[in-house]
Design a protein around this motif. Sequence first.
Motif, PDB file in Angstrom:
ATOM      1  N   ILE A  27      11.686  36.293 -54.134  1.00 49.45           N
ATOM      2  CA  ILE A  27      11.976  37.610 -53.568  1.00 49.45           C
ATOM      3  C   ILE A  27      12.580  38.512 -54.641  1.00 49.45           C
ATOM      4  CG2 ILE A  27      13.369  38.891 -51.883  1.00 49.45           C
ATOM      5  CD1 ILE A  27      13.242  36.451 -50.080  1.00 49.45           C
ATOM      6  N   SER A  28      12.087  39.731 -54.735  1.00 49.31           N
ATOM      7  CA  SER A  28      12.634  40.687 -55.696  1.00 49.31           C
ATOM      8  C   SER A  28      13.524  41.693 -54.982  1.00 49.31           C
ATOM      9  CB  SER A  28      11.506  41.431 -56.413  1.00 49.31           C
ATOM     10  OG  SER A  28      12.043  42.478 -57.220  1.00 49.31           O
ATOM     11  N   ALA A  29      14.702  41.905 -55.538  1.00 48.05           N
ATOM     12  CA  ALA A  29      15.622  42.909 -55.006  1.00 48.05           C
ATOM     13  C   ALA A  29      15.709  44.096 -55.955  1.00 48.05           C
ATOM     14  CB  ALA A  29      17.006  42.301 -54.796  1.00 48.05           C
ATOM     15  N   ALA A  30      14.751  44.198 -56.857  1.00 42.79           N
ATOM     16  CA  ALA A  30      14.730  45.288 -57.837  1.00 42.79           C
ATOM     17  C   ALA A  30      14.721  46.634 -57.120  1.00 42.79           C
ATOM     18  CB  ALA A  30      13.499  45.160 -58.726  1.00 42.79           C
ATOM     19  N   GLY A  31      15.554  47.544 -57.594  1.00 44.03           N
ATOM     20  CA  GLY A  31      15.619  48.873 -57.009  1.00 44.03           C
ATOM     21  C   GLY A  31      16.604  48.993 -55.873  1.00 44.03           C
ATOM     22  N   LEU A  32      17.195  47.871 -55.448  1.00 49.14           N
ATOM     23  CA  LEU A  32      18.171  47.894 -54.359  1.00 49.14           C
ATOM     24  C   LEU A  32      19.593  47.898 -54.904  1.00 49.14           C
ATOM     25  CD1 LEU A  32      16.626  45.257 -51.905  1.00 49.14           C
ATOM     26  CD2 LEU A  32      16.212  47.729 -52.013  1.00 49.14           C
TER      27      LEU A  32
END
Length: 208
Positions: A27-32
């Motif tokens: 899971i990517s949380a990039a940008g959060l």
Amino acid sequence: MLPWIFSRKGASGFSWASTADQVTAGISAAGLTAIVTGASSGIGAETARVLAARGAHVVMAVRNLAAAETVRQAVLAETPGASVEVMELDLSSLASVRKFAADFAARGLPLNILINNAGVMATPFSLSKDGIEMQFATNHVGHFLLTHLLLETMKKTSHESNVEGRIVNVSSEGHRFAYKEGIRFAKLNDEEEYVISVQTLCFPLPFT
């Protein structure tokens, strides 16, 4: 018997034994952007570590800045490109909560995730600067005010990014030992009542 209970998977495919790394794998949380209260130790520190490793910008909202900086450096050592910062927050002080919220707003950052994790338990009886029993002030009132003050930023972020936000309130099994009638609000600052409550929590009576 116990190992089987703790490892038994639920509908999510995970169990109590699952780690944060396992739950967020792939899971990517990039940008959060995420705020984690009490991120200087324990569950809060682990939450901050994993969110940062998954690409989120993590704000560690803590009372102990030195301890939090140690955790931050450990996160950066593990994930050199991580985006993680420390901001001071004493949840037992309403003034500190308001200052944190104002300082965060002044940064102009979005807010996608708020994890209300910080808490104290079974501490010696004392009152906060605002005259509220310390445990209730920290675990409940402080987080309530923090969430209220950050809610509009979360709504704005969700509207502009079209990404639904999340507010997570970390709790404990202690709620199982509450009074039958619920919270005794009229006796929150009663020292004798507090001592009895702590004794019941530490040495719970059989369920009735």
